[in-house]
Design a protein around this motif. Structure first.
Motif, PDB file in Angstrom:
ATOM      1  N   GLU A  38      -6.744   0.766  -4.521  1.00  0.00           N
ATOM      2  CA  GLU A  38      -7.567   0.232  -5.608  1.00  0.00           C
ATOM      3  C   GLU A  38      -9.048   0.403  -5.287  1.00  0.00           C
ATOM      4  O   GLU A  38      -9.831   0.889  -6.093  1.00  0.00           O
ATOM      5  CB  GLU A  38      -7.259  -1.264  -5.807  1.00  0.00           C
ATOM      6  CG  GLU A  38      -8.126  -1.907  -6.870  1.00  0.00           C
ATOM      7  CD  GLU A  38      -8.193  -3.431  -6.737  1.00  0.00           C
ATOM      8  OE1 GLU A  38      -8.293  -3.941  -5.592  1.00  0.00           O
ATOM      9  OE2 GLU A  38      -8.156  -4.112  -7.764  1.00  0.00           O
ATOM     10  N   ARG A  39      -9.394   0.031  -4.068  1.00  0.00           N
ATOM     11  CA  ARG A  39     -10.790   0.030  -3.666  1.00  0.00           C
ATOM     12  C   ARG A  39     -11.382   1.447  -3.611  1.00  0.00           C
ATOM     13  O   ARG A  39     -12.542   1.658  -3.953  1.00  0.00           O
ATOM     14  CB  ARG A  39     -10.895  -0.651  -2.302  1.00  0.00           C
ATOM     15  CG  ARG A  39     -12.215  -0.549  -1.597  1.00  0.00           C
ATOM     16  CD  ARG A  39     -13.323  -1.269  -2.384  1.00  0.00           C
ATOM     17  NE  ARG A  39     -14.615  -0.948  -1.826  1.00  0.00           N
ATOM     18  CZ  ARG A  39     -15.206  -1.662  -0.878  1.00  0.00           C
ATOM     19  NH1 ARG A  39     -14.637  -2.759  -0.431  1.00  0.00           N
ATOM     20  NH2 ARG A  39     -16.360  -1.282  -0.395  1.00  0.00           N
ATOM     21  N   LEU A  40     -10.564   2.433  -3.216  1.00  0.00           N
ATOM     22  CA  LEU A  40     -11.130   3.760  -2.983  1.00  0.00           C
ATOM     23  C   LEU A  40     -10.820   4.770  -4.082  1.00  0.00           C
ATOM     24  O   LEU A  40     -11.185   5.938  -3.973  1.00  0.00           O
ATOM     25  CB  LEU A  40     -10.690   4.272  -1.608  1.00  0.00           C
ATOM     26  CG  LEU A  40     -11.297   3.422  -0.472  1.00  0.00           C
ATOM     27  CD1 LEU A  40     -10.609   3.683   0.848  1.00  0.00           C
ATOM     28  CD2 LEU A  40     -12.797   3.646  -0.329  1.00  0.00           C
ATOM     29  N   ARG A  44      -0.974   4.098   3.847  1.00  0.00           N
ATOM     30  CA  ARG A  44      -0.299   4.134   5.150  1.00  0.00           C
ATOM     31  C   ARG A  44       1.178   3.774   5.034  1.00  0.00           C
ATOM     32  O   ARG A  44       1.898   3.790   6.013  1.00  0.00           O
ATOM     33  CB  ARG A  44      -0.962   3.118   6.084  1.00  0.00           C
ATOM     34  CG  ARG A  44      -2.371   3.494   6.518  1.00  0.00           C
ATOM     35  CD  ARG A  44      -2.312   4.215   7.862  1.00  0.00           C
ATOM     36  NE  ARG A  44      -3.632   4.631   8.294  1.00  0.00           N
ATOM     37  CZ  ARG A  44      -4.390   3.935   9.119  1.00  0.00           C
ATOM     38  NH1 ARG A  44      -3.978   2.777   9.600  1.00  0.00           N
ATOM     39  NH2 ARG A  44      -5.566   4.387   9.486  1.00  0.00           N
ATOM     40  N   PHE A  45       1.605   3.346   3.861  1.00  0.00           N
ATOM     41  CA  PHE A  45       2.963   2.814   3.724  1.00  0.00           C
ATOM     42  C   PHE A  45       3.881   3.756   2.942  1.00  0.00           C
ATOM     43  O   PHE A  45       5.000   3.395   2.595  1.00  0.00           O
ATOM     44  CB  PHE A  45       2.900   1.419   3.085  1.00  0.00           C
ATOM     45  CG  PHE A  45       1.935   0.522   3.813  1.00  0.00           C
ATOM     46  CD1 PHE A  45       2.284  -0.016   5.040  1.00  0.00           C
ATOM     47  CD2 PHE A  45       0.650   0.306   3.328  1.00  0.00           C
ATOM     48  CE1 PHE A  45       1.381  -0.797   5.759  1.00  0.00           C
ATOM     49  CE2 PHE A  45      -0.261  -0.462   4.030  1.00  0.00           C
ATOM     50  CZ  PHE A  45       0.104  -1.015   5.249  1.00  0.00           C
ATOM     51  N   GLY A  46       3.371   4.954   2.642  1.00  0.00           N
ATOM     52  CA  GLY A  46       4.186   5.930   1.913  1.00  0.00           C
ATOM     53  C   GLY A  46       4.591   5.414   0.542  1.00  0.00           C
ATOM     54  O   GLY A  46       5.654   5.758   0.035  1.00  0.00           O
ATOM     55  N   LEU A  64      -4.345   8.253   1.433  1.00  0.00           N
ATOM     56  CA  LEU A  64      -4.813   7.064   2.149  1.00  0.00           C
ATOM     57  C   LEU A  64      -3.718   6.047   2.420  1.00  0.00           C
ATOM     58  O   LEU A  64      -3.808   5.274   3.361  1.00  0.00           O
ATOM     59  CB  LEU A  64      -5.913   6.365   1.337  1.00  0.00           C
ATOM     60  CG  LEU A  64      -7.241   7.098   1.229  1.00  0.00           C
ATOM     61  CD1 LEU A  64      -8.187   6.327   0.311  1.00  0.00           C
ATOM     62  CD2 LEU A  64      -7.866   7.261   2.609  1.00  0.00           C
ATOM     63  N   ARG A  82      -6.138  11.304  -3.693  1.00  0.00           N
ATOM     64  CA  ARG A  82      -6.829  10.555  -2.638  1.00  0.00           C
ATOM     65  C   ARG A  82      -5.977   9.350  -2.188  1.00  0.00           C
ATOM     66  O   ARG A  82      -5.826   9.082  -1.010  1.00  0.00           O
ATOM     67  CB  ARG A  82      -8.181  10.094  -3.182  1.00  0.00           C
ATOM     68  CG  ARG A  82      -8.953   9.167  -2.271  1.00  0.00           C
ATOM     69  CD  ARG A  82      -9.969   9.937  -1.439  1.00  0.00           C
ATOM     70  NE  ARG A  82     -10.904   9.032  -0.777  1.00  0.00           N
ATOM     71  CZ  ARG A  82     -11.068   8.975   0.529  1.00  0.00           C
ATOM     72  NH1 ARG A  82     -10.371   9.760   1.322  1.00  0.00           N
ATOM     73  NH2 ARG A  82     -11.947   8.159   1.063  1.00  0.00           N
ATOM     74  N   GLU A 119       2.487  -2.457   0.197  1.00  0.00           N
ATOM     75  CA  GLU A 119       2.208  -3.583   1.086  1.00  0.00           C
ATOM     76  C   GLU A 119       1.178  -4.532   0.459  1.00  0.00           C
ATOM     77  O   GLU A 119       0.941  -5.616   0.956  1.00  0.00           O
ATOM     78  CB  GLU A 119       1.683  -3.012   2.410  1.00  0.00           C
ATOM     79  CG  GLU A 119       1.576  -3.987   3.557  1.00  0.00           C
ATOM     80  CD  GLU A 119       2.848  -4.109   4.376  1.00  0.00           C
ATOM     81  OE1 GLU A 119       3.838  -3.425   4.045  1.00  0.00           O
ATOM     82  OE2 GLU A 119       2.847  -4.888   5.337  1.00  0.00           O
ATOM     83  N   GLY A 120       0.530  -4.081  -0.628  1.00  0.00           N
ATOM     84  CA  GLY A 120      -0.469  -4.928  -1.284  1.00  0.00           C
ATOM     85  C   GLY A 120      -1.799  -4.958  -0.565  1.00  0.00           C
ATOM     86  O   GLY A 120      -2.562  -5.912  -0.709  1.00  0.00           O
ATOM     87  N   CYS A 121      -2.105  -3.909   0.199  1.00  0.00           N
ATOM     88  CA  CYS A 121      -3.338  -3.928   0.997  1.00  0.00           C
ATOM     89  C   CYS A 121      -4.583  -3.677   0.154  1.00  0.00           C
ATOM     90  O   CYS A 121      -5.682  -4.056   0.546  1.00  0.00           O
ATOM     91  CB  CYS A 121      -3.270  -2.904   2.133  1.00  0.00           C
ATOM     92  SG  CYS A 121      -3.307  -1.183   1.580  1.00  0.00           S
ATOM     93  N   GLY A 122      -4.436  -3.031  -1.015  1.00  0.00           N
ATOM     94  CA  GLY A 122      -5.567  -2.841  -1.915  1.00  0.00           C
ATOM     95  C   GLY A 122      -6.475  -1.676  -1.552  1.00  0.00           C
ATOM     96  O   GLY A 122      -7.510  -1.477  -2.192  1.00  0.00           O
ATOM     97  N   VAL A 123      -6.119  -0.888  -0.548  1.00  0.00           N
ATOM     98  CA  VAL A 123      -6.961   0.245  -0.137  1.00  0.00           C
ATOM     99  C   VAL A 123      -7.072   1.270  -1.271  1.00  0.00           C
ATOM    100  O   VAL A 123      -8.150   1.773  -1.577  1.00  0.00           O
ATOM    101  CB  VAL A 123      -6.408   0.900   1.151  1.00  0.00           C
ATOM    102  CG1 VAL A 123      -7.059   2.240   1.407  1.00  0.00           C
ATOM    103  CG2 VAL A 123      -6.629  -0.027   2.343  1.00  0.00           C
ATOM    104  N   ALA A 140       7.766  -0.354  -1.591  1.00  0.00           N
ATOM    105  CA  ALA A 140       7.075   0.140  -0.395  1.00  0.00           C
ATOM    106  C   ALA A 140       5.626  -0.345  -0.332  1.00  0.00           C
ATOM    107  O   ALA A 140       4.992  -0.272   0.710  1.00  0.00           O
ATOM    108  CB  ALA A 140       7.119   1.668  -0.361  1.00  0.00           C
TER     109      ALA A 140
END
Lengths: 307, 292
Positions: A116-118, A86-88, A84, A80, A110-114, A108
């Motif tokens: 982790e969250r999902l 986006r930064f490969g 999800l 998953r 970006e530290g967006c945390g998506v 690579a």
């Protein structure tokens, strides 16, 4: 001094790298004669300290944000997160027991945390990264705020912003009306962070097709942010026909040409001696820099009109 | 064989090395692509003079909130680590300039109130400069974040036997994006205190990314000895020394390739090409396709 103390922020930029920003800044620092605080916002390749000889007074660490870390024990290899990201930054790898697990490619991320969250298994956590540090130092010409970004990290704009803020605070505390900023090359994130809200940009360029091309982009950026620009031509005597084109370009953007510094081996010799060009001798480049300062100084706060 | 030409300090001669190297490799009969990854200040076209065949916009996706569907629950703002979303009791504000386009807000919105809108942030041009394939990424002026344009330029590069990537200066994210998956990094420096200081930083980055690297000293004077010492200390090969020569500067100022108009430069770049062949292994595709 309070927050109302008026500061004038002069930012030295170029577009193209290696046109002489730092050498010019160092000489202006010497000539500013106690009126200025200096800031080096080229945080991933900081060189002003190599000339000004700083004695460290204060150090603060800089957070590099966070990066995702996978716990291979909890990861079920569902994929998953790979889908999800986006930064490969996530790929599959063999886990300790040979099972397929997710693996992060740290540079690579970006530290967006998506991820982790999902992650349904809660197998991913965000861990802080050491982003580097900024410093306040004393030099023989005044305080210098400088920084070191951990090589390979993003966030250079955020660090440049912190350097500028600390330099302004220092200037207010000492009652120095001028903040002289050595900026990064390019027109991206750290440059935008360095110039937004500044009083004036001094663009240092060279008479080459790249110097001209990148100066145009810098002038467009400054117009976008409504910061007035002065243009200074370095090695201006080398290719006079290109120097003329750069003057025309400056005029197109209502930027005033404030000086032309001739090619002079003394500039590199000064750098080797860890001195500013104007401290090292009085050759053609040093004389042009003194003239440049003579023209700028009356336009800056605390400056006296010439004569 | 993907070779990145990088530096640390700006203005040391990355573009000079990258463009002349690409032309030299093409002259040997290999297929080669030059990719300008310095999206904030792309200059390769000024020396290669490519004929551009197509230009594509590079977009970034930013969220758009449908006020009729938004519940003002704050889930999106809570997820966003870049402070790009502010959730107020009656409306939700997006700060597009802070958005990193991670797409997380749209995924966590329980009301499906967020969709993403494409906004242009740059462009990638493709073409040919004689036998050299040419790709160049350009960040729109006013946009902050160049790595997506670098990624797009790399993706747009055709598969050729050699790829020469001209990197942005520095050691931060756009440079990393250029370097991170290459086969070899050529670090161009000048024998000055600034050049050598930043060369050490760039070597550290190449190491941390696990990329093998070598050094080209530009404007080499007798003092280039310092660069040699540095390479020996760091255990990094010195691949070439380009002399300080006004003829090279003049070629540059006229937008010409030094290998085409300066004595001795063709041989120098042939040697550099040979050291890269041995340093990085011969390209997977095997043999040159014959001289064009």
């Amino acid at each position: 001094m309070n927050d109302k103390f008026p500061l004038y922020e002069l930012v030295v930029l170029s577009g193209k790298g290696g046109t002489g920003k730092t050498s010019v800044t160092a000489s202006l620092a010497v000539l500013s004669g106690g009126r200025a605080v200096f800031a080096d916002c080229d945080v991933d390749a900081a060189n002003l300290e190599l000339v000004l000889g700083p004695t460290l007074r204060e150090r603060a660490s800089f957070s590099g944000g966070e990066r995702a870390v996978v716990d291979p024990g909890r990861c079920t290899g569902c994929g998953r997160c790979v889908e999800l990201c986006r930064f490969g930054a996530i790929e599959f790898a063999a886990g300790p027991d040979g099972r397929r697990v997710a693996r992060i490619d740290p540079p690579a991320c970006e530290g967006c945390g998506v991820c982790e969250r999902l992650c349904a298994e809660r197998a991913i956590s965000m861990q802080p990264v050491d982003g580097g540090a900024w410093f306040v130092s004393d030099t023989r010409h005044g305080p210098l705020v400088h920084a070191r970004l951990t090589p390979g990290l993003g966030n250079s704009g955020k660090l440049a912003t912190q350097v500028r803020e600390r330099a302004r605070r220092e200037a207010r505390a000492l009652g120095r009306p001028l903040v002289l900023v050595d900026g990064p090359p390019g027109v991206g994130c750290p440059v935008i962070a360095t110039l937004t809200g500044a009083s004036q940009v001094l663009a240092v360029t060279e008479p080459t097709p790249s110097g001209e091309h990148d100066l145009r982009r810098l002038l467009e950026l400054c117009r976008h942010f409504r910061i007035p620009v002065w243009v200074c031509l370095n090695k201006g005597d080398l290719f006079p026909e290109l120097a003329v084109r750069i003057e025309a370009l400056a005029a197109e953007f209502d930027a005033r040409c404030v000086g032309s510094i001739p090619f002079d081996p003394a500039v590199t010799a000064a750098q080797r001696a860890a001195l500013a060009t104007v401290e090292h001798g009085d050759g053609p480049a040093a004389r042009a820099l003194v003239e440049l300062w003579g023209r700028l100084s009356p336009l800056l706060p605390g400056g006296r009109p010439p004569g | 064989m993907k070779i990145v030409i990088a530096s640390g300090k700006g203005g040391t001669g990355k573009t000079t090395v990258a463009t002349n190297l690409a032309a030299t490799i093409a002259g040997r009969g290999w297929t080669v692509t030059y990719v300008d990854c310095d999206a904030e200040a792309p200059n390769g076209h000024l020396f290669l003079h490519p004929r551009i065949e197509d230009t594509e916009a590079v977009d970034r996706r930013v969220p758009l909130v449908d006020p009729n569907l938004c519940l003002h629950c704050g889930a999106c703002a809570e997820l966003c680590r870049f402070n790009a979303i502010l959730c107020l009791p009656t409306h939700t504000v997006i700060y597009a300039e802070l958005c990193h386009s991670c797409g997380g807000c749209a995924l966590v919105c329980p009301a499906n109130a967020i969709r993403e809108e494409a906004r242009p942030m740059g462009r990638v041009s493709r073409g040919a400069a004689g036998p050299v394939r040419f790709v160049s990424g350009t960040l729109d002026v006013g946009e902050a974040n160049s790595p997506p344009v670098v990624r797009a330029a790399k993706c747009a590069a055709p598969a050729t036997q050699w790829t020469i990537l001209d990197a942005p200066p520095g050691t931060s994210c756009p440079m990393i994006e250029t370097v991170r998956d290459c086969d070899y990094v050529v670090l161009v420096t000048e024998p000055t205190p600034f050049g050598l200081h930043d060369l050490r930083l760039a070597i550290a980055v190449a190491r941390s990314l696990g990329r093998p690297c070598g050094v080209v000293v530009n404007r080499a004077r007798p003092e280039a000895g310092e660069a040699r010492t540095l390479c020996a200390e760091e255990g990094v090969p010195l691949l070439a020394e380009i002399p300080e020569d006004i003829a090279i500067a003049r070629a540059y100022a006229r937008g010409r390739l030094a290998v085409e108009c300066v004595d001795g430069l063709r041989a120098l770049f042939e040697n550099l090409y040979r050291s890269l062949e041995t340093a990085g292994g011969v390209p997977a595709a095997g043999e040159p396709e014959g001289r064009p």
